[in-house]
Design a protein around this motif. Structure first.
Motif, mmCIF file in Angstrom:
data_model
loop_
_atom_site.group_PDB
_atom_site.id
_atom_site.type_symbol
_atom_site.label_atom_id
_atom_site.label_comp_id
_atom_site.label_asym_id
_atom_site.label_seq_id
_atom_site.Cartn_x
_atom_site.Cartn_y
_atom_site.Cartn_z
ATOM 1 N N LEU A 119 0.874 -1.171 -0.144
ATOM 2 C CA LEU A 119 -0.033 -0.228 0.127
ATOM 3 C C LEU A 119 0.933 1.110 -0.298
ATOM 4 C CD1 LEU A 119 -2.850 1.014 0.026
ATOM 5 C CD2 LEU A 119 -2.983 1.200 2.624
ATOM 6 N N ASP A 120 1.768 1.292 0.708
ATOM 7 C CA ASP A 120 2.868 2.722 0.739
ATOM 8 C C ASP A 120 3.639 2.563 -0.377
ATOM 9 O OD1 ASP A 120 4.402 4.425 1.476
ATOM 10 O OD2 ASP A 120 4.255 3.813 3.882
ATOM 11 N N ALA A 121 3.962 3.470 -1.119
ATOM 12 C CA ALA A 121 4.895 4.246 -1.585
ATOM 13 C C ALA A 121 6.401 3.794 -1.444
ATOM 14 C CB ALA A 121 3.875 5.298 -2.671
ATOM 15 N N SER A 122 6.255 4.215 -0.992
ATOM 16 C CA SER A 122 7.505 4.523 -0.416
ATOM 17 C C SER A 122 8.625 3.344 0.011
ATOM 18 C CB SER A 122 7.931 5.758 1.195
ATOM 19 O OG SER A 122 7.237 5.067 2.497
ATOM 20 N N GLU A 123 7.910 2.325 0.395
ATOM 21 C CA GLU A 123 8.069 1.096 1.093
ATOM 22 C C GLU A 123 8.247 0.381 -0.177
ATOM 23 O OE1 GLU A 123 6.077 -3.136 3.130
ATOM 24 O OE2 GLU A 123 4.808 -1.740 2.678
ATOM 25 N N ARG A 124 7.509 0.234 -1.480
ATOM 26 C CA ARG A 124 7.737 0.159 -2.401
ATOM 27 C C ARG A 124 8.755 0.840 -3.008
ATOM 28 N NH1 ARG A 124 2.014 1.445 -3.622
ATOM 29 N NH2 ARG A 124 2.423 2.780 -4.724
ATOM 30 N N ALA A 125 8.843 1.671 -3.556
ATOM 31 C CA ALA A 125 10.572 2.273 -3.265
ATOM 32 C C ALA A 125 11.665 1.448 -2.946
ATOM 33 C CB ALA A 125 10.515 3.594 -3.256
ATOM 34 N N ASP A 126 11.768 1.491 -1.819
ATOM 35 C CA ASP A 126 12.322 0.529 -1.181
ATOM 36 C C ASP A 126 12.831 -0.747 -1.150
ATOM 37 O OD1 ASP A 126 13.295 3.651 0.145
ATOM 38 O OD2 ASP A 126 11.896 3.010 2.092
ATOM 39 N N ALA A 127 12.014 -1.152 -1.770
ATOM 40 C CA ALA A 127 11.784 -2.614 -1.901
ATOM 41 C C ALA A 127 12.629 -2.858 -3.255
ATOM 42 C CB ALA A 127 10.667 -3.307 -1.850
ATOM 43 N N ILE A 128 11.535 -1.843 -4.328
ATOM 44 C CA ILE A 128 13.127 -1.311 -5.393
ATOM 45 C C ILE A 128 13.810 -1.108 -5.540
ATOM 46 C CG2 ILE A 128 12.435 -0.480 -7.446
ATOM 47 C CD1 ILE A 128 9.238 0.203 -7.814
ATOM 48 N N TRP A 129 14.364 -0.337 -5.129
ATOM 49 C CA TRP A 129 16.188 0.441 -4.452
ATOM 50 C C TRP A 129 16.706 -0.927 -3.873
ATOM 51 C CZ3 TRP A 129 18.551 3.226 -7.178
ATOM 52 C CH2 TRP A 129 19.965 3.829 -7.225
ATOM 53 N N SER A 130 16.138 -1.210 -2.612
ATOM 54 C CA SER A 130 16.740 -2.678 -2.391
ATOM 55 C C SER A 130 17.264 -3.609 -3.201
ATOM 56 C CB SER A 130 16.368 -3.711 -1.225
ATOM 57 O OG SER A 130 16.789 -4.452 -0.524
ATOM 58 N N ASP A 131 16.298 -4.324 -3.630
ATOM 59 C CA ASP A 131 16.602 -5.367 -4.417
ATOM 60 C C ASP A 131 17.669 -5.564 -5.797
ATOM 61 O OD1 ASP A 131 14.804 -7.077 -2.921
ATOM 62 O OD2 ASP A 131 12.978 -6.769 -3.906
ATOM 63 N N ALA A 132 17.374 -3.833 -6.320
ATOM 64 C CA ALA A 132 17.955 -3.805 -7.403
ATOM 65 C C ALA A 132 19.384 -3.829 -6.837
ATOM 66 C CB ALA A 132 17.462 -2.674 -8.232
ATOM 67 N N THR A 133 19.645 -3.155 -6.111
ATOM 68 C CA THR A 133 21.691 -2.934 -5.848
ATOM 69 C C THR A 133 22.238 -4.342 -5.319
ATOM 70 O OG1 THR A 133 20.216 -2.181 -3.611
ATOM 71 C CG2 THR A 133 20.732 -0.142 -4.862
ATOM 72 N N ASN A 134 21.305 -5.065 -4.901
ATOM 73 C CA ASN A 134 21.474 -6.305 -3.952
ATOM 74 C C ASN A 134 21.567 -6.908 -5.309
ATOM 75 O OD1 ASN A 134 21.074 -5.485 -1.498
ATOM 76 N ND2 ASN A 134 19.110 -6.210 -1.223
ATOM 77 N N GLN A 135 21.091 -7.385 -6.495
ATOM 78 C CA GLN A 135 21.398 -7.768 -7.505
ATOM 79 C C GLN A 135 22.291 -7.539 -7.837
ATOM 80 O OE1 GLN A 135 18.149 -9.184 -9.791
ATOM 81 N NE2 GLN A 135 16.339 -9.035 -8.594
ATOM 82 N N ALA A 136 22.683 -6.645 -8.427
ATOM 83 C CA ALA A 136 23.888 -5.388 -9.156
ATOM 84 C C ALA A 136 25.317 -5.906 -8.017
ATOM 85 C CB ALA A 136 23.622 -3.710 -9.394
ATOM 86 N N PHE A 137 24.853 -5.952 -7.023
ATOM 87 C CA PHE A 137 26.544 -5.156 -5.887
ATOM 88 C C PHE A 137 26.798 -7.363 -6.214
ATOM 89 C CE2 PHE A 137 28.539 -6.795 -1.854
ATOM 90 C CZ PHE A 137 28.826 -6.105 -2.187
ATOM 91 N N ALA A 138 25.518 -8.196 -6.222
ATOM 92 C CA ALA A 138 26.528 -9.593 -7.250
ATOM 93 C C ALA A 138 27.351 -9.752 -7.758
ATOM 94 C CB ALA A 138 24.706 -10.590 -6.331
ATOM 95 N N GLN A 139 27.063 -8.670 -8.340
ATOM 96 C CA GLN A 139 28.051 -8.826 -10.061
ATOM 97 C C GLN A 139 28.220 -7.847 -10.008
ATOM 98 O OE1 GLN A 139 25.498 -9.939 -13.874
ATOM 99 N NE2 GLN A 139 23.350 -10.700 -12.344
ATOM 100 N N GLY A 140 28.902 -7.449 -9.436
ATOM 101 C CA GLY A 140 30.029 -6.716 -9.153
ATOM 102 C C GLY A 140 30.042 -5.302 -10.289
ATOM 103 N N LEU A 141 28.372 -4.671 -9.881
ATOM 104 C CA LEU A 141 27.795 -3.559 -10.341
ATOM 105 C C LEU A 141 27.265 -2.245 -9.377
ATOM 106 C CD1 LEU A 141 26.348 -5.379 -13.401
ATOM 107 C CD2 LEU A 141 29.099 -4.365 -13.726
ATOM 108 N N GLU A 142 26.900 -1.600 -10.119
ATOM 109 C CA GLU A 142 25.795 -0.613 -9.344
ATOM 110 C C GLU A 142 25.014 -0.097 -10.492
ATOM 111 O OE1 GLU A 142 28.097 3.397 -8.526
ATOM 112 O OE2 GLU A 142 29.571 1.740 -6.773
ATOM 113 N N VAL A 143 23.761 0.338 -9.716
ATOM 114 C CA VAL A 143 22.597 0.865 -9.838
ATOM 115 C C VAL A 143 22.789 2.310 -10.288
ATOM 116 C CG1 VAL A 143 20.353 1.179 -10.590
ATOM 117 C CG2 VAL A 143 21.487 -1.096 -9.332
ATOM 118 N N VAL A 144 22.693 2.818 -11.410
ATOM 119 C CA VAL A 144 23.235 4.390 -11.550
ATOM 120 C C VAL A 144 21.659 5.378 -10.841
ATOM 121 C CG1 VAL A 144 22.677 6.268 -13.310
ATOM 122 C CG2 VAL A 144 23.484 4.148 -14.130
#
Length: 704
Positions: free
Chosen positions: A211-236
């Motif tokens: 329901l909370d837009a900030s919760e959705r944004a945090d979830a997106i950013w957390s998952d994206a940065t974790n997946q990128a970090f696992a491959q030695g990359l960074e999300v812009v």
């Protein structure tokens, strides 16, 4: 005290409208409740692509009964006065009471209002809110008259307390309020009932809705940065894109995909812009090189194949998009390596403004002005002119036509491909800056020269054709252009005489002739335009310095001095004056100066003369008067060379030392002496105070 839960469930709401819509729902409903007598403890608003939600806690169960007494006109007042009073109270004459008052009998109205249950008030307020909701755009559907941003399907509206939940009786355009909502469109589409906000949010989470837009944004950013970090990359990082994507999904599922090797050598800005604008993808880069190698997309559904089919479809579309970008890039490079002349020729056929000619003509003006400004900013005139001539060339390129936000940046790439000097390439990108109060200011001399010329040309041009900003409109962003000039000058500590720049080769006259206003422009008309434009700069400077804590009257006192078109000098003077005014001596000196100036001004008006002769110390009658003569001589000897050396701090400090002698003079001396010679000499002494202090700033402009 019951709690209120409202949900307006519809087809997908555009992401850009969701946050404001949730705020509007909260504002309209809570304001309406309070106005009707229902106070509350707290309220919160939420939004997803398909719903607006409002929760209000600690609401009164009913509005309180009220009794108001209102005094009206005298009983013998004209009938019209009585009629107006009756209209304002909603009563009739026989319901009024006549009471004794100091001035005779007057009418009193006793207005009693019964309390109403919360459900009744909520129904009225929500009905009015929905029917008058301030959507930027709305639509009608079916045969109903209701307008909403997208078709409205459900209204959930319940009041809940320890005893349970009660549906608020409400129907709008055939949609009856209830206690049901729906979860995710694909993963949990069946309706379900709720009994409170806690029950509602918990069941939505189980039905795959955050329901909370900030919760959705945090979830997106957390998952994206974790997946990128696992491959030695960074999300812009891109906060705007993150907020937008959070408004596109109710259950974010982050997926990372590959970019075809064919496109990895494209400029990273091209990849980033293409993926963001066309597909709302985040770019993923290699930290060391900055090269974009992958992308992140956010799906709205979990799939049995963990998003493989979704990624495959996205990569197929991305391949087509980037193929276009690659085609533009390769075509543009061929033109750039050939010298960019076709693009420069094309600018001759692009109208900048009907009254100001083509982009090509504008480039010629900017190039001439950049050459004139180059020595002032420490740039090579040839490089400044060259940079100005090619600075707008990329506007004709295919890449900038497709992605206008890349203007300037692509100019740098193309200038480098053409083998132009580094300073020229940098100026192609940087001359648009600064675009706002937080944008970086160019510091490279060639870039600064072209940036100044570009903005000054814009301002003088639109001033000449009388297309100035108004209180509510500034279609050509002239305020931004003026602020850009101010920041370029001040941040780089430049000594630019703006009036000379405005009048470069009689530019204002040339512009007016181009506009077809009149055949020949008198010099005084051209100068009037320049002065008017300078006044606009001064207004923008006041706003700019006010945000830095400099008083507006201090700036006015310095604007009244000579060389006020030299902004660096002007600000230096204002900062020194502001600093001295923050001291006790400085503050009290202003009072002494104003006293001297007021007495002198009154005497000049009454006597019809000006007391501009040098006062003679031999007519001094007391020690305080003799001390003031001495102090004024010392101050004059210190202030004049300090002003000449532009050491305003020293000049202000010397002026502040006059505080004591001026105060003592007024305490011990009667200025308007009975002796005409003494009086005249003292008026001349006051004039000397005015002149010496006025050499630092126009202190008459200071308030207080």
């Amino acid at each position: 005290m019951p709690d209120l839960l409202i949900e307006l469930f519809s087809e997908e709401i555009p992401a850009r409208m969701q946050v404001k819509a949730a705020d509007d729902l909260k504002r309209l409903v809570t304001d309406g409740l309070v106005e009707a007598g229902l106070t509350y403890a707290s309220a919160g608003a939420f939004s997803t692509p398909r719903r607006l939600c409002l929760t209000v806690e600690g609401l009164l169960a009913a509005s309180p009964a009220t009794r108001e007494e209102r005094k009206g006109p005298r009983t013998d007042a004209p009938e019209k006065a009585l009629e107006g009073f009756l209209r304002s109270t909603g009563l009739t004459k026989d319901q009024l009471e006549a009471r004794d008052d100091k001035k005779g009998q007057v009418w009193f109205a006793v207005i009693a209002r019964e309390g109403r249950p919360a459900a009744e008030i909520v129904a009225e307020v929500l009905d009015a809110t929905i029917r008058n909701f301030p959507w930027p755009k709305s639509m009608r559907w079916g045969s109903g008259a209701l307008r909403w941003v997208r078709p409205l399907h459900r209204i959930l509206c319940i009041l809940s307390d320890e005893a349970g939940a009660e549906v608020v009786p409400l129907e709008i355009d055939g949609i009856a309020a209830g206690d049901k909502t729906e979860g995710h469109r694909f993963m949990a589409a069946k309706p379900f009932s709720v009994t409170s906000f806690e029950d509602y949010s918990a069941k939505l989470k189980r039905a795959h809705v955050m329901l909370d837009a900030s919760e959705r944004a945090d979830a997106i950013w957390s998952d994206a940065t974790n997946q990128a970090f696992a491959q030695g990359l960074e999300v812009v990082e891109d906060r705007g894109l993150l907020a937008e994507v959070a408004g596109l999904v109710e259950w974010p599922v982050v997926l990372m995909g590959d970019i075809d090797e064919t496109f990895l050598e494209l400029p990273p800005e091209v990849l980033k812009t293409s993926m963001k604008e066309h597909q709302k993808f985040f770019s993923v880069k290699k930290p060391k090189t900055g090269r974009i190698e992958k992308f992140v997309t956010v799906a709205n559904v979990e799939t049995p194949d963990n998003g493989a089919t979704i990624l495959a479809g996205n990569q197929k579309v991305l391949f087509a998009r980037l193929s276009d970008a690659k085609f533009f890039w390769e075509n543009d490079l061929r033109v750039a390596k050939g010298g960019m002349q076709p693009w420069l020729d094309a600018l001759e056929n692009v109208t900048f403004h009907a009254k100001l000619g083509s982009q090509g003509e504008r480039v010629q003006r900017i190039a001439a002005l950049a050459r004139e400004l180059a020595p002032v900013v420490g740039a090579d005139p040839d490089l400044a002119e060259q940079a100005a001539r090619v600075g707008k060339a990329d506007l004709s390129s295919e890449m900038v036509y497709e992605f206008p936000e890349l203007q300037g940046l692509m100019g740098r790439y193309y200038s480098e491909a053409a083998g132009l000097p580094t300073e020229v390439a940098a100026a192609c990108e940087e001359h648009y800056s600064p675009l706002g109060p937080s944008d970086d200011v160019p510091t490279a001399p060639v870039s600064v020269a072209v940036a100044l010329a570009d903005k000054i040309d814009t301002l003088t041009g639109f001033w000449a054709i009388d297309e100035k900003p108004t209180g509510s409109k500034d279609p050509y962003a002239l305020r931004r252009a003026a602020l850009g000039v101010i920041r370029l000058v001040l941040d780089n500590k430049l000594r630019v005489n703006l009036l000379e720049a405005f009048d470069h080769h009689g530019m204002a006259s040339v512009m007016l002739k181009m506009a077809g206003a009149i055949e020949d422009i008198p010099d005084d008309a051209s100068k009037a335009l320049d002065v008017d434009l300078l006044a606009f700069f001064h207004d923008r400077l006041k706003v700019f310095l006010r945000d830095k804590g400099v008083r507006h009257d201090v700036i006015d006192a310095c604007i009244a001095m000579p060389c006020n078109d030299d902004l660096t000098l002007l600000v230096k003077r204002a900062e020194a004056l502001q600093e001295v005014l923050q001291t006790e001596d400085g503050e009290n000196l202003i009072q002494g100066f104003k006293r001297a100036n007021n007495i002198l001004s009154q005497a000049e008006e009454a006597d019809g003369v000006s007391y501009e002769l040098d006062p003679n110390p031999k007519f001094a009658e007391n020690d305080a008067e003799r001390a003031l003569f001495s102090a004024l001589d010392d101050a004059a000897g210190a202030i004049s060379p300090a002003i000449e050396a532009e050491d305003f701090a020293a000049a202000m400090a010397a002026m502040a030392k006059l505080r004591g002698p001026i105060d003592a003079f007024f305490e011990e001396t009667k200025v308007n002496s009975d002796n005409d010679i003494i009086r005249r000499n003292r008026m001349c002494l006051l004039h000397k105070i005015r002149v010496i202090c006025g050499g630092v700033a126009d202190l008459t402009k200071l308030e207080g």
